[in-house]
Write a protein that holds these residues in place. Sequence first.
Motif, PDB file in Angstrom:
ATOM      1  N   PRO A  66       0.615  -1.203  -0.452  1.00 18.79           N
ATOM      2  CA  PRO A  66      -0.098   0.362  -0.095  1.00 18.79           C
ATOM      3  C   PRO A  66       1.119   0.968   0.531  1.00 18.79           C
ATOM      4  O   PRO A  66       2.254   1.325   0.370  1.00 18.79           O
ATOM      5  CB  PRO A  66      -0.698  -0.643   1.465  1.00 18.79           C
ATOM      6  CG  PRO A  66      -0.331  -1.670   1.706  1.00 18.79           C
ATOM      7  CD  PRO A  66       1.446  -1.988   1.257  1.00 18.79           C
ATOM      8  N   ALA A  67       0.041   2.512  -0.589  1.00 25.14           N
ATOM      9  CA  ALA A  67       1.247   3.392  -0.481  1.00 25.14           C
ATOM     10  C   ALA A  67       1.465   4.186   0.909  1.00 25.14           C
ATOM     11  O   ALA A  67       0.455   3.876   1.415  1.00 25.14           O
ATOM     12  CB  ALA A  67       0.130   4.870  -1.473  1.00 25.14           C
ATOM     13  N   SER A  68       2.383   4.964   1.360  1.00 20.93           N
ATOM     14  CA  SER A  68       2.788   5.199   2.678  1.00 20.93           C
ATOM     15  C   SER A  68       1.401   6.835   2.185  1.00 20.93           C
ATOM     16  O   SER A  68       1.447   7.436   1.214  1.00 20.93           O
ATOM     17  CB  SER A  68       4.059   5.780   2.795  1.00 20.93           C
ATOM     18  OG  SER A  68       4.367   6.947   1.637  1.00 20.93           O
TER      19      SER A  68
ATOM     20  N   TYR B 163     -10.102  10.793   3.020  1.00 19.75           N
ATOM     21  CA  TYR B 163      -8.980  10.577   1.464  1.00 19.75           C
ATOM     22  C   TYR B 163      -8.302   9.343   1.862  1.00 19.75           C
ATOM     23  O   TYR B 163      -8.628   8.179   0.918  1.00 19.75           O
ATOM     24  CB  TYR B 163      -8.510  11.860   0.379  1.00 19.75           C
ATOM     25  CG  TYR B 163     -10.056  12.559  -0.217  1.00 19.75           C
ATOM     26  CD1 TYR B 163      -9.707  12.070  -1.077  1.00 19.75           C
ATOM     27  CD2 TYR B 163     -10.717  13.390   0.339  1.00 19.75           C
ATOM     28  CE1 TYR B 163     -10.939  12.841  -2.046  1.00 19.75           C
ATOM     29  CE2 TYR B 163     -12.089  13.899   0.337  1.00 19.75           C
ATOM     30  CZ  TYR B 163     -12.000  13.411  -1.425  1.00 19.75           C
ATOM     31  OH  TYR B 163     -12.825  14.338  -2.665  1.00 19.75           O
ATOM     32  N   SER B 164      -7.551  10.273   3.328  1.00 18.04           N
ATOM     33  CA  SER B 164      -6.718   8.658   3.109  1.00 18.04           C
ATOM     34  C   SER B 164      -7.091   7.352   3.591  1.00 18.04           C
ATOM     35  O   SER B 164      -6.290   6.264   3.560  1.00 18.04           O
ATOM     36  CB  SER B 164      -5.498   9.604   3.808  1.00 18.04           C
ATOM     37  OG  SER B 164      -4.936  10.325   4.167  1.00 18.04           O
ATOM     38  N   SER B 165      -7.706   8.068   4.439  1.00 21.24           N
ATOM     39  CA  SER B 165      -8.607   5.959   4.703  1.00 21.24           C
ATOM     40  C   SER B 165      -8.917   5.284   4.086  1.00 21.24           C
ATOM     41  O   SER B 165      -8.745   4.054   3.155  1.00 21.24           O
ATOM     42  CB  SER B 165      -9.347   6.336   5.718  1.00 21.24           C
ATOM     43  OG  SER B 165     -10.404   5.037   6.594  1.00 21.24           O
ATOM     44  N   ILE B 166     -10.162   5.616   2.700  1.00 19.24           N
ATOM     45  CA  ILE B 166     -10.338   4.739   2.131  1.00 19.24           C
ATOM     46  C   ILE B 166      -9.120   4.788   0.221  1.00 19.24           C
ATOM     47  O   ILE B 166      -9.661   3.802   0.147  1.00 19.24           O
ATOM     48  CB  ILE B 166     -11.504   6.016   1.067  1.00 19.24           C
ATOM     49  CG1 ILE B 166     -12.476   6.509   2.258  1.00 19.24           C
ATOM     50  CG2 ILE B 166     -11.774   5.591  -0.778  1.00 19.24           C
ATOM     51  CD1 ILE B 166     -13.302   7.652   1.287  1.00 19.24           C
TER      52      ILE B 166
ATOM     53  N   ASP C  83      -5.718   1.539   1.493  1.00 24.20           N
ATOM     54  CA  ASP C  83      -5.433  -0.028   0.736  1.00 24.20           C
ATOM     55  C   ASP C  83      -4.749  -0.150  -1.354  1.00 24.20           C
ATOM     56  O   ASP C  83      -4.036  -1.408  -1.376  1.00 24.20           O
ATOM     57  CB  ASP C  83      -6.407  -1.009   0.539  1.00 24.20           C
ATOM     58  CG  ASP C  83      -6.685  -1.347   1.782  1.00 24.20           C
ATOM     59  OD1 ASP C  83      -5.989  -1.346   3.066  1.00 24.20           O
ATOM     60  OD2 ASP C  83      -8.225  -1.239   2.344  1.00 24.20           O
ATOM     61  N   PHE C  84      -4.469   0.848  -1.687  1.00 27.71           N
ATOM     62  CA  PHE C  84      -4.090   1.134  -2.592  1.00 27.71           C
ATOM     63  C   PHE C  84      -2.251   0.909  -2.503  1.00 27.71           C
ATOM     64  O   PHE C  84      -1.906   2.237  -1.775  1.00 27.71           O
ATOM     65  CB  PHE C  84      -4.720   1.860  -3.825  1.00 27.71           C
ATOM     66  CG  PHE C  84      -6.422   1.305  -4.024  1.00 27.71           C
ATOM     67  CD1 PHE C  84      -6.966   1.242  -4.767  1.00 27.71           C
ATOM     68  CD2 PHE C  84      -7.384   2.044  -2.948  1.00 27.71           C
ATOM     69  CE1 PHE C  84      -8.122   0.548  -4.773  1.00 27.71           C
ATOM     70  CE2 PHE C  84      -9.324   2.019  -3.370  1.00 27.71           C
ATOM     71  CZ  PHE C  84      -9.115   0.891  -3.625  1.00 27.71           C
ATOM     72  N   SER C  85      -2.061   0.792  -4.338  1.00 24.82           N
ATOM     73  CA  SER C  85      -0.781   1.232  -3.946  1.00 24.82           C
ATOM     74  C   SER C  85      -0.209   2.948  -5.006  1.00 24.82           C
ATOM     75  O   SER C  85      -1.574   3.415  -5.036  1.00 24.82           O
ATOM     76  CB  SER C  85       0.173  -0.017  -4.948  1.00 24.82           C
ATOM     77  OG  SER C  85      -0.649   0.042  -6.052  1.00 24.82           O
TER      78      SER C  85
END
Length: 209
Positions: free
Chosen positions: A57-59, A91-94, A97-99
């Motif tokens: 996941p992206a930082s 937005y960060s929570s949503i 999980d994405f890279s």
Amino acid sequence: MEMIGQAAQASLRGLMDLPPHCDRLPVAKPPLRLPTTSQEAATLRAWAETQPDRPAPASLQQISKHLSFIAAAIPGRAMDEESGKKRVAVYSSILADFSNDALSYLARKACETCDWFPTPRQCLEILRKYRPPASDRDKALMLYHRFWDGRFEEFMATLRSGTATERDIATAPRQWRAIAMEQGYLRWIDDEKRYVIRLQPSAAAAGAV
């Protein structure tokens, strides 16, 4: 217009002093090429099994960067800093999980297709269209299976041509021998607990001449 980008940076200031995430030392990566031996194939598979089956996941910093990029290119509703921080948290929570590559895709597509800063729902709609490239893990497993598929075809070719030896049969994986028996090339001798080559009609006829 710049509020989301500013809020994203502000919301991360308290996280910048955290120690970096440390994973266990990785297994040495083998060359990603078609194996020529069973040992090379086993090494490829062993390495692949140590790799995650999905991108990391992206930082938070990467999420902030992509949100800032979108905010710099697309107008959004004006808000105070506190409201901006809350929005960034949502937005960060949503997007957590994405890279990073997926969020890069989101940022590009949002700039191409959105007139206003995308809502969370619009972000997820864009991300549903993202198709990640094959990972090195996927490539390693593909090469591993291609190697063994080729060896299986070679094994079956020796049976079809009548050039297979008893050693070929004894060293072949059990599943291959079971398939070969189903196709009529081998038979099972129960008393000896082993497979033997079944004499093909053409070979039997030639021997009778």
